[in-house]
Design an enzyme around this catalytic site. Sequence first.
Site, short mmCIF file in Angstrom:
data_model
loop_
_atom_site.label_atom_id
_atom_site.label_comp_id
_atom_site.label_asym_id
_atom_site.label_seq_id
_atom_site.Cartn_x
_atom_site.Cartn_y
_atom_site.Cartn_z
N ASP A 121 -2.04 -1.18 0.00
CA ASP A 121 -2.77 -0.49 1.06
C ASP A 121 -1.90 0.23 2.08
O ASP A 121 -2.38 0.65 3.13
CB ASP A 121 -3.70 -1.46 1.79
CG ASP A 121 -2.94 -2.59 2.49
OD1 ASP A 121 -1.73 -2.74 2.24
OD2 ASP A 121 -3.57 -3.31 3.27
N GLU A 122 -0.59 0.39 1.80
CA GLU A 122 0.26 1.09 2.77
C GLU A 122 1.39 1.83 2.09
O GLU A 122 1.88 1.42 1.04
CB GLU A 122 0.82 0.11 3.81
CG GLU A 122 1.70 -0.98 3.23
CD GLU A 122 2.35 -1.83 4.31
OE1 GLU A 122 2.82 -1.27 5.32
OE2 GLU A 122 2.39 -3.06 4.14
#
Length: 388
Positions: free
Chosen positions: A132-133
């Site tokens: 998610d990053e």
Amino acid sequence: MGEPVLSPASRRIAHLDMDAFYASVELLRYPELRGLPVVIGGRRTQQPQVLPDGSRRFARLRDYVGRGVLTTSTYEARALGVFSGMGTMKAARLAPDGILLPVDFDAYRHYSRRFKEAVAAIAPKIEDRGIDEIYIDLSDIPEDSLSLARRIKAAVMTATGLTCSIGITPNKLLSKICSDLEKPDGITILALDEIPGRIWPLPVRKINGIGPKAGEKLAGLGIATIGELAAADPALLQSHFGLAYATWLHDAARGVDDRPVVTHSEPRSISRETTFERDLHPREDRAALSEIFTALCLRVAEDLQRKGYRSRTIGIKLRYDDFATVTRDFSLPTATDDAATIRRAAGECLRRAPLEKRLRLLGVRAGNLLPVAGEGTAEMAVQGELLV
């Protein structure tokens, strides 16, 4: 020749963090839950029930019994004190009416690929930091930071229906801090001369790399903010943290970070593991464990082949019902990406592991990786027994 090293002032590094990613993916599937405290971490058996009128009935935290740990929570749940990594029973005491959903990693990986592809179409220099990053090097793109951030966010929204938050600064350390300042759906742009006014008032734990123990030790020294850390006597820090970490603390507090955005890195290992719905006994549940064990070996082999690696070291991980964890490794004479070979090596590891207690987790790992050209196909010659 390598790429020219840019001065800190000329670098533009972004950190993009998806907002409450797992929970947000679930809200795409269950839009009626928007605005409610939702947590992810339930069992697969806790799928929502579809009622005769087409509506859905969801599990509630108050009805949960067990020892699970939350994967993530919506911002509404966080406002009630419920955060990722918290025990589910504790979360049930804080937010008994919270909605409990099971994890769906296939869905999360799908949306992870989509948002990264959308960003890469605009800014291809990406360092993947997880599901998610990402970090993005924007230095070579002739567009102002604000409009570029807005364009990236719009592309992510179009590709996934999800929001993200972006920090843009001259380095990775500051961008990581800034992406968290205006969540959710935020943009934070910071120049080096803004560090005293915007970064120094923040708690030291906002720096990625200062964990709970270091934070407590700093508090004991009377250092609570990043600014106080920047002003601390380097000799004092060294006496309590050692030279290397003290030097890093002093640099980090002043926003010094020369790390490049790494667009490719060699993996150290490839692994697959699973936590069981109920504890399984190596003898009583032998057939079920054998099937799971073989499937994990097959998936590790498929991962190796897809990524173009072979492994010289195969390992296993066992976590027992009392949460004790053991690992065992087996070295191969030649590197392999063959599922049957991996299964046999993992079986050798298993022979050397205690198998008296019930198991709650089983994992298989391929380490000591060597890159290879071309890809093969994995076939299990025989399934074999878990215990031999």
